[in-house]
Design a protein around this motif. Structure first.
Motif, PDB file in Angstrom:
ATOM      1  N   ILE A  25       0.850  -1.134  -0.108  1.00 11.16           N
ATOM      2  CA  ILE A  25       0.010  -0.069   0.106  1.00 11.16           C
ATOM      3  C   ILE A  25       0.866   1.402  -0.043  1.00 11.16           C
ATOM      4  N   ILE A  26       0.642   2.092  -0.795  1.00 10.61           N
ATOM      5  CA  ILE A  26       1.500   3.468  -1.096  1.00 10.61           C
ATOM      6  C   ILE A  26       0.449   4.373  -0.878  1.00 10.61           C
ATOM      7  N   ARG A  27       0.736   5.464  -0.040  1.00  9.77           N
ATOM      8  CA  ARG A  27      -0.005   6.319   0.549  1.00  9.77           C
ATOM      9  C   ARG A  27       0.646   7.806   0.236  1.00  9.77           C
ATOM     10  N   PRO A  28       0.696   8.126  -0.936  1.00 16.78           N
ATOM     11  CA  PRO A  28       1.340   9.563  -1.191  1.00 16.78           C
ATOM     12  C   PRO A  28       0.708  10.725  -0.179  1.00 16.78           C
ATOM     13  N   TYR A  29      -0.274  10.716   0.085  1.00 16.63           N
ATOM     14  CA  TYR A  29      -0.852  11.874   1.002  1.00 16.63           C
ATOM     15  C   TYR A  29      -0.311  11.754   2.473  1.00 16.63           C
ATOM     16  N   ASP A  30       0.491  10.652   2.738  1.00 18.26           N
ATOM     17  CA  ASP A  30       1.065  10.630   3.889  1.00 18.26           C
ATOM     18  C   ASP A  30       2.529  10.406   3.838  1.00 18.26           C
ATOM     19  N   GLY A  31       3.106  11.026   2.571  1.00 18.32           N
ATOM     20  CA  GLY A  31       4.533  10.959   2.412  1.00 18.32           C
ATOM     21  C   GLY A  31       5.243  10.130   1.805  1.00 18.32           C
ATOM     22  N   ASP A  32       4.419   8.880   1.192  1.00 20.81           N
ATOM     23  CA  ASP A  32       4.848   7.764   0.556  1.00 20.81           C
ATOM     24  C   ASP A  32       5.307   8.357  -0.935  1.00 20.81           C
ATOM     25  N   THR A  33       6.200   7.828  -1.477  1.00 17.79           N
ATOM     26  CA  THR A  33       6.775   8.282  -3.097  1.00 17.79           C
ATOM     27  C   THR A  33       6.121   7.299  -3.865  1.00 17.79           C
ATOM     28  N   VAL A  34       5.372   7.890  -4.913  1.00 18.92           N
ATOM     29  CA  VAL A  34       4.840   7.159  -5.982  1.00 18.92           C
ATOM     30  C   VAL A  34       5.877   6.634  -6.837  1.00 18.92           C
ATOM     31  N   PRO A  35       6.138   5.455  -7.090  1.00 18.28           N
ATOM     32  CA  PRO A  35       7.083   4.785  -7.826  1.00 18.28           C
ATOM     33  C   PRO A  35       6.813   5.372  -9.293  1.00 18.28           C
ATOM     34  N   SER A  74     -10.436  15.337  -8.219  1.00 16.68           N
ATOM     35  CA  SER A  74     -10.681  15.045  -9.682  1.00 16.68           C
ATOM     36  C   SER A  74      -9.414  14.602 -10.109  1.00 16.68           C
ATOM     37  N   ALA A  75      -9.540  14.078 -11.140  1.00 16.97           N
ATOM     38  CA  ALA A  75      -8.180  13.386 -12.085  1.00 16.97           C
ATOM     39  C   ALA A  75      -7.337  14.604 -12.413  1.00 16.97           C
ATOM     40  N   TYR A  76      -7.635  15.854 -12.543  1.00 15.67           N
ATOM     41  CA  TYR A  76      -6.754  17.120 -12.760  1.00 15.67           C
ATOM     42  C   TYR A  76      -6.637  17.698 -11.628  1.00 15.67           C
ATOM     43  N   ASP A  77      -6.852  17.241 -10.300  1.00 16.99           N
ATOM     44  CA  ASP A  77      -6.629  18.234  -9.188  1.00 16.99           C
ATOM     45  C   ASP A  77      -5.274  18.230  -8.441  1.00 16.99           C
ATOM     46  N   ASP A  78      -4.182  18.491  -9.450  1.00 12.24           N
ATOM     47  CA  ASP A  78      -2.837  18.428  -9.012  1.00 12.24           C
ATOM     48  C   ASP A  78      -2.359  19.355  -7.766  1.00 12.24           C
ATOM     49  N   ASP A  79      -3.024  20.505  -7.682  1.00  9.44           N
ATOM     50  CA  ASP A  79      -2.807  21.606  -6.806  1.00  9.44           C
ATOM     51  C   ASP A  79      -3.466  20.853  -5.319  1.00  9.44           C
ATOM     52  N   VAL A  80      -4.609  20.193  -5.320  1.00 13.44           N
ATOM     53  CA  VAL A  80      -4.964  19.493  -4.218  1.00 13.44           C
ATOM     54  C   VAL A  80      -4.143  18.527  -3.748  1.00 13.44           C
ATOM     55  N   ALA A  81      -3.966  17.507  -4.718  1.00 12.79           N
ATOM     56  CA  ALA A  81      -3.185  16.293  -4.568  1.00 12.79           C
ATOM     57  C   ALA A  81      -1.980  16.257  -5.515  1.00 12.79           C
ATOM     58  N   PRO A  82      -0.703  16.769  -5.181  1.00 11.11           N
ATOM     59  CA  PRO A  82       0.394  17.132  -5.981  1.00 11.11           C
ATOM     60  C   PRO A  82       0.887  15.716  -6.424  1.00 11.11           C
ATOM     61  N   TRP A  83       0.695  14.691  -5.923  1.00 11.48           N
ATOM     62  CA  TRP A  83       1.108  13.525  -6.561  1.00 11.48           C
ATOM     63  C   TRP A  83       0.327  12.876  -7.740  1.00 11.48           C
ATOM     64  N   LEU A  84      -0.491  13.380  -8.106  1.00 11.66           N
ATOM     65  CA  LEU A  84      -1.345  12.831  -9.254  1.00 11.66           C
ATOM     66  C   LEU A  84      -0.555  12.783 -10.518  1.00 11.66           C
ATOM     67  N   PRO A  85       0.336  13.971 -10.894  1.00 10.40           N
ATOM     68  CA  PRO A  85       1.162  13.685 -11.990  1.00 10.40           C
ATOM     69  C   PRO A  85       2.148  12.548 -12.020  1.00 10.40           C
ATOM     70  N   ALA A  86       2.673  12.102 -10.824  1.00  9.68           N
ATOM     71  CA  ALA A  86       3.227  10.762 -10.793  1.00  9.68           C
ATOM     72  C   ALA A  86       2.671   9.717 -10.865  1.00  9.68           C
ATOM     73  N   VAL A  87       1.312   9.562 -10.427  1.00  6.71           N
ATOM     74  CA  VAL A  87       0.255   8.384 -10.471  1.00  6.71           C
ATOM     75  C   VAL A  87       0.085   8.286 -11.921  1.00  6.71           C
ATOM     76  N   ARG A  88      -0.382   9.670 -12.695  1.00  5.57           N
ATOM     77  CA  ARG A  88      -0.985   9.313 -14.183  1.00  5.57           C
ATOM     78  C   ARG A  88       0.461   8.863 -15.151  1.00  5.57           C
ATOM     79  N   SER A  89       1.712   9.241 -14.711  1.00  4.34           N
ATOM     80  CA  SER A  89       3.029   8.614 -15.334  1.00  4.34           C
ATOM     81  C   SER A  89       3.029   7.348 -14.915  1.00  4.34           C
ATOM     82  N   LEU A  90       2.772   6.887 -13.889  1.00  9.83           N
ATOM     83  CA  LEU A  90       3.012   5.441 -13.424  1.00  9.83           C
ATOM     84  C   LEU A  90       1.746   4.493 -14.490  1.00  9.83           C
TER      85      LEU A  90
END
Length: 227
Positions: A29-39, A54-70
Motif C-alpha cells: 500500500i502506497i499512501r502519497p498523502y502520508d508521504g510515500d513516494t509514488v514509484p 478530480s483526475a486533474y486536481d494536481d494542486d489538491v493532490a500534488p502526487w497525481l502527475p506521478a500517478v498518471r505517469s505510472l
C-alpha cells in the motif's frame, strides 16, 4: 507484488485486500498523502484507488502527475493494472482520454447495474462476470472520452464508460467492487446531494451479490498478475 495507490484514508482497499491476499497475492500500500513516494515504474501489478479529488486536481493532490505517469507506463508495459473510480479516470487521462468534472448527468450513487458490452465477452478480466454486474457507485466526475484504442467494456443507464481496457492489461472501472457498508456509508454521509439512507440500504440489500461479484473480479485480477 501488487502496488496499491491509496489517495486518502477514507477510500481504502477495503474488502479487495482480503480477497487478493486469499489468493496468495502480496500487496504494498502506497499512501502519497502520508508521504510515500509514488514509484516511477510498476511492479508485477498495480491498483489505483478512488478519492474525492478530480483526475486533474494536481494542486489538491500534488502526487497525481506521478500517478498518471505510472499508469501510462503500466499500460504501455502491459502490467496488470486496475483503476477504480478516480483510478479509472486517472488511467483515461494518462492515456489520452478526457474526464468531465461535475458531469452533467449528476452524481451516480447506490448500487449500479453495469451491463457488459459485446467486447467484454472474451476480456480476460470481466468476460463471464455477472451481467449485470452490481457496482457500488459514488461519483460526480466521469470519463467523457476513452483513450485512443481503448476497448469499451461496460456501461450503466446513467454513465456509458463504466469499464474499459487500455492496451492488453490495464482496466478502469468507474464503480467500486471493493467497498464495504461502513466505508460506503461514510462516503454517502459526506455528500448533501445523496440520500444516505437510501443508497446504503441498496448496498445492504444487495451486499451478498455485490461481494460475490467483487470477489470474482479480484480473483481474476490476481490470476492475471500471477500469470
Amino acid at each position: 507484488m501488487i502496488q496499491v495507490i491509496e489517495h486518502e484514508a477514507g477510500c481504502p482497499l477495503d474488502r479487495l485486500g482480503g480477497w487478493l491476499t486469499a489468493t496468495g497475492a502480496e500487496l504494498r500500500i502506497i499512501r502519497p498523502y502520508d508521504g510515500d513516494t509514488v514509484p516511477s515504474r510498476p511492479d508485477s501489478g498495480l491498483i489505483v484507488l478512488g478519492g474525492q479529488m478530480s483526475a486533474y486536481d494536481d494542486d489538491v493532490a500534488p502526487w497525481l502527475p506521478a500517478v498518471r505517469s505510472l499508469l501510462r507506463v503500466a499500460a504501455e508495459d502491459a502490467t496488470p493494472t486496475l483503476g477504480i473510480c478516480l483510478g479509472a479516470q486517472l488511467l483515461a487521462v494518462a492515456c489520452g482520454g478526457r474526464v468531465d468534472v461535475g458531469a452533467a448527468p449528476g452524481r451516480e450513487s447506490g448500487v449500479v447495474d453495469v451491463r457488459w458490452l459485446p467486447a467484454a465477452g472474451d476480456d480476460p478480466l470481466v468476460g463471464g462476470l455477472p451481467d449485470p454486474f452490481p457496482g457500488p457507485s459514488m461519483h460526480a466526475d466521469a470519463v467523457a472520452e476513452l483513450p485512443p484504442g481503448a476497448v469499451w467494456l461496460g456501461s450503466s443507464a446513467m454513465y456509458p464508460h463504466q469499464a474499459f481496457r487500455v492496451g492488453a492489461a490495464a482496466w478502469g472501472v468507474q464503480f467500486h467492487p471493493e467497498v464495504s457498508e461502513p466505508t460506503f456509508a461514510g462516503w454517502a454521509a459526506e455528500h448533501p446531494d445523496v440520500d444516505s439512507t437510501a443508497v446504503v440500504g441498496e448496498l445492504v440489500a444487495r451486499d451478498a451479490e455485490v461481494a460475490a461479484a467483487g470477489q470474482q473480479l479480484a480473483t481474476r485480477f490476481a490470476a492475471i498478475v500471477a500469470g
